[in-house]
Write an enzyme that holds these catalytic residues in place. Structure first.
Site, PDB file in Angstrom:
ATOM      1  N   ARG A  23       0.858  -1.178   0.000  1.00  0.00           N
ATOM      2  CA  ARG A  23       0.000   0.000   0.000  1.00  0.00           C
ATOM      3  C   ARG A  23       0.900   1.236   0.000  1.00  0.00           C
ATOM      4  NH1 ARG A  23      -2.265  -3.386   4.139  1.00  0.00           N
ATOM      5  NH2 ARG A  23      -4.341  -4.157   3.599  1.00  0.00           N
TER       6      ARG A  23
ATOM      7  N   LYS B 107      -2.282  -2.262   8.070  1.00  0.00           N
ATOM      8  CA  LYS B 107      -3.437  -1.699   8.771  1.00  0.00           C
ATOM      9  C   LYS B 107      -3.531  -2.273  10.179  1.00  0.00           C
ATOM     10  CE  LYS B 107      -6.372  -0.639   4.786  1.00  0.00           C
ATOM     11  NZ  LYS B 107      -7.678  -0.854   4.151  1.00  0.00           N
TER      12      LYS B 107
ATOM     13  N   HIS C 180      -2.126   2.302  -6.032  1.00  0.00           N
ATOM     14  CA  HIS C 180      -2.818   1.038  -5.774  1.00  0.00           C
ATOM     15  C   HIS C 180      -2.844   0.149  -7.012  1.00  0.00           C
ATOM     16  CE1 HIS C 180      -4.539  -0.375  -2.082  1.00  0.00           C
ATOM     17  NE2 HIS C 180      -5.546  -0.946  -2.698  1.00  0.00           N
TER      18      HIS C 180
ATOM     19  N   ARG D  92      -0.199  -2.391  -6.742  1.00  0.00           N
ATOM     20  CA  ARG D  92      -0.570  -3.450  -5.787  1.00  0.00           C
ATOM     21  C   ARG D  92      -1.529  -4.441  -6.445  1.00  0.00           C
ATOM     22  NH1 ARG D  92      -1.237  -4.585  -0.141  1.00  0.00           N
ATOM     23  NH2 ARG D  92      -3.395  -4.904   0.494  1.00  0.00           N
TER      24      ARG D  92
ATOM     25  N   TYR E 120      -9.465 -10.813  -7.088  1.00  0.00           N
ATOM     26  CA  TYR E 120      -8.508 -11.106  -8.149  1.00  0.00           C
ATOM     27  C   TYR E 120      -8.894 -12.351  -8.940  1.00  0.00           C
ATOM     28  CZ  TYR E 120      -5.957  -7.487  -5.820  1.00  0.00           C
ATOM     29  OH  TYR E 120      -5.622  -6.280  -5.269  1.00  0.00           O
TER      30      TYR E 120
END
Length: 301
Positions: free
Chosen positions: A148, A172, A244, A247, A279
């Protein structure tokens, strides 16, 4: 009790009790401030006067203002956390937000770059300059490790092992994960630390931060966004590209290469496998496109 005092206590609750990241805390605080401004809330008494109809009208106003469904859902989520806190602290006797439904949002598949497009972005940097060498190391690290943007900005020297080729990422909720690093990323970081960064006067407090700006301070999220947008533009990429995107590309290319979904989940730092499963939809979409393009039943007139 003033609303400013209540919001400060809410922010502390998010950090200390919920373990939320600074970015999430700031977003939730901004969501509450939107409600406070719209309803002209000054004290705890004003909060107690809010009912479900008033909150439903506020959410409806967000739609009328043209705020998209995804952003509306984020604001509703922030307000639900706020009213849960108010009820828990006995500032209000009833959680009116529990009756408010979040707007439905469809699954949005993230933009993905091809390996050739990423290579073109990397090739756009002028490696005869310190900034060019730093920026190449940044993109190799973000794409090679699936970071991130906040994780890249906060990456610390003590958490980088270029010999064993891995990094420790603080994600996070301050959760740590170990992510393998490609040999090229390890090489570029080694060179950057030994040469260009070593020649920089580091600002106090950022001594352990890997990537610095020309003034010796850690890079901001906005600066990383700018670096990547400019590299995409220089490479002739017309897709909407952001930090992003790298990523997403990392995860998609792993999946296409046969990586296990659980392994991808761990490397991305997703708490739930459901988040990683987006994904699979990307891969299936591409598979269908390939079948439609190349299967003999679809190519014959």
């Amino acid at each position: 009790m003033t609303i400013d005092n209540i919001i400060r206590r809410f922010a502390a609750y998010l950090t200390l009790e919920r373990g939320m990241s600074e970015n999430t805390r700031l977003a939730y605080r901004a969501d509450v401030e939107k409600l406070v401004d719209a309803m002209d809330i000054k004290t705890d008494e004003d909060l107690r006067l809010l009912d479900a109809d008033a909150l439903r009208n506020f959410v409806g106003d967000l739609h009328d203002l043209g705020i998209n469904a995804r952003s509306q859902a984020r604001i509703v989520s922030g307000l639900k956390s706020f009213f849960h806190f108010l009820r828990m602290e006995r500032i209000v006797s009833d959680d009116a937000m529990r009756l408010i439904e979040s707007p439905r949002i469809g699954r949005r598949l993230p933009e993905v770059l091809s390996i050739e497009e990423i290579d073109a972005m990397i090739a756009s940097f002028d490696l005869s300059t310190p900034l060019g060498r730093r920026n190449r190391a940044i993109i190799e690290t973000m794409y090679g490790c699936g970071l991130r943007v906040s994780e890249l900005c906060d990456l610390r020297i003590q958490n980088v092992n270029t010999t064993e080729q891995y990094i420790i990422v603080i994600g996070k909720g301050d959760k740590q994960r170990m992510v393998p690093m490609s040999p090229i990323a390890a090489y570029l970081i080694d060179n950057y630390l030994a040469e260009d960064r070593a020649a920089t006067t580091v600002r106090r407090g950022d001594e352990d931060i890997v990537f610095l700006n020309r003034r010796g301070a850690r890079l901001t999220r906005v600066m990383i966004f700018y670096i990547i947008k400019e590299a995409a533009k220089a490479a002739g990429i017309t897709k909407e590209v952001s930090p992003h995107t790298l990523r997403h590309s990392f995860a998609t290319h792993l999946l296409e290469g046969g990586a296990n979904l659980r392994a991808i989940q761990q490397m991305l730092g997703h708490e739930s496998i459901a988040t990683t499963q987006v994904y699979l939809h990307i891969d299936n979409t591409r598979l269908r496109d390939e079948i439609m393009l190349h299967h003999p039943r679809n190519t014959r007139p």
